[in-house]
Design a protein around this motif. Structure first.
Motif, PDB file in Angstrom:
ATOM      1  N   TRP A  90     -45.528 112.027  25.440  1.00  0.00           N
ATOM      2  CA  TRP A  90     -45.905 110.968  25.842  1.00  0.00           C
ATOM      3  C   TRP A  90     -47.078 110.238  25.006  1.00  0.00           C
ATOM      4  N   MET A  91     -47.685 110.941  24.160  1.00  0.00           N
ATOM      5  CA  MET A  91     -48.682 110.094  23.306  1.00  0.00           C
ATOM      6  C   MET A  91     -47.940 109.487  22.102  1.00  0.00           C
ATOM      7  N   ALA A  92     -47.063 110.264  21.655  1.00  0.00           N
ATOM      8  CA  ALA A  92     -46.018 109.550  20.760  1.00  0.00           C
ATOM      9  C   ALA A  92     -45.263 108.441  21.290  1.00  0.00           C
ATOM     10  N   ALA A  93     -44.844 108.284  22.465  1.00  0.00           N
ATOM     11  CA  ALA A  93     -44.113 107.278  23.161  1.00  0.00           C
ATOM     12  C   ALA A  93     -45.184 106.087  23.358  1.00  0.00           C
ATOM     13  N   SER A  94     -46.363 106.518  23.551  1.00  0.00           N
ATOM     14  CA  SER A  94     -47.560 105.385  23.773  1.00  0.00           C
ATOM     15  C   SER A  94     -47.598 104.871  22.490  1.00  0.00           C
ATOM     16  N   ALA A  95     -47.709 105.461  21.286  1.00  0.00           N
ATOM     17  CA  ALA A  95     -47.913 104.969  20.247  1.00  0.00           C
ATOM     18  C   ALA A  95     -46.822 103.970  19.512  1.00  0.00           C
ATOM     19  N   VAL A  96     -45.773 104.341  19.968  1.00  0.00           N
ATOM     20  CA  VAL A  96     -44.515 103.527  19.950  1.00  0.00           C
ATOM     21  C   VAL A  96     -44.625 102.178  20.689  1.00  0.00           C
ATOM     22  N   VAL A  97     -44.745 102.447  21.853  1.00  0.00           N
ATOM     23  CA  VAL A  97     -44.518 101.265  22.778  1.00  0.00           C
ATOM     24  C   VAL A  97     -45.851 100.370  22.429  1.00  0.00           C
ATOM     25  N   MET A  98     -47.016 100.967  22.334  1.00  0.00           N
ATOM     26  CA  MET A  98     -48.179 100.121  22.383  1.00  0.00           C
ATOM     27  C   MET A  98     -48.559  99.512  20.965  1.00  0.00           C
ATOM     28  N   LEU A  99     -48.197 100.240  19.662  1.00  0.00           N
ATOM     29  CA  LEU A  99     -48.573  99.959  18.406  1.00  0.00           C
ATOM     30  C   LEU A  99     -47.350  99.408  17.695  1.00  0.00           C
ATOM     31  N   ALA A 100     -46.167 100.228  17.751  1.00  0.00           N
ATOM     32  CA  ALA A 100     -45.259  99.706  16.895  1.00  0.00           C
ATOM     33  C   ALA A 100     -44.326  98.504  17.589  1.00  0.00           C
ATOM     34  N   PHE A 101     -44.240  98.336  18.750  1.00  0.00           N
ATOM     35  CA  PHE A 101     -43.406  97.371  19.137  1.00  0.00           C
ATOM     36  C   PHE A 101     -44.158  96.000  18.873  1.00  0.00           C
ATOM     37  N   PRO A 102     -45.571  95.882  18.998  1.00  0.00           N
ATOM     38  CA  PRO A 102     -46.093  94.610  18.658  1.00  0.00           C
ATOM     39  C   PRO A 102     -46.007  94.350  17.148  1.00  0.00           C
ATOM     40  N   TRP A 103     -45.987  95.411  16.378  1.00  0.00           N
ATOM     41  CA  TRP A 103     -45.876  94.973  14.821  1.00  0.00           C
ATOM     42  C   TRP A 103     -44.456  94.717  14.510  1.00  0.00           C
ATOM     43  N   LEU A 104     -43.588  95.164  15.139  1.00  0.00           N
ATOM     44  CA  LEU A 104     -42.174  94.907  15.122  1.00  0.00           C
ATOM     45  C   LEU A 104     -41.985  93.334  15.392  1.00  0.00           C
TER      46      LEU A 104
END
Length: 115
Positions: A8-22
């Motif tokens: 869940w922490m990895a998913a949070s990093a993807v959704v909340m950090l990687a998606f805005p970067w993308l």
């Protein structure tokens, strides 16, 4: 349980950090604004509810997941959009409220099912 927390922490990093970067990096112009609206009004609230519902299953160990998710959102938007923008604090607060509400509802449902 520890494996689930890491997932869940990895998913949070993807959704909340990687998606805005993308969104900032690969989508330009008006389409970028549409993607940001999709993120802020659909993806992030839905994810906040999902992580809150999961945290409600083991609230003593997992209560921090909605808080971490909202904090990662704030960090990600400040880094990739505009540092210190106060509107993002409001969004993070709403995502935190959604996560906590889902966590409490999930906890109550779990208690009712056990009885």
């Amino acid at each position: 349980m520890k494996k689930n927390i890491i997932l869940w922490m990895a998913a949070s990093a993807v959704v909340m950090l990687a998606f805005p970067w993308l969104a900032v990096t690969f989508v330009k112009g008006d389409a970028g604004m549409a993607v940001c609206f999709l993120l802020f009004f659909a993806v992030n609230p839905l994810y906040s509810v999902l992580i809150g519902a999961f945290a409600g299953k083991g609230i003593r160990r997992l209560w921090s997941l909605p808080v971490i998710s909202a904090a990662l959102f704030l960090i990600g938007t400040w880094v990739f959009f505009d540092m210190g923008e106060t509107a993002f604090i409001l969004y993070a607060a709403v995502y935190l409220a959604l996560g906590i509400a889902a966590m409490l509802i999930s906890m109550l449902i779990k208690k009712k099912m056990q009885k």
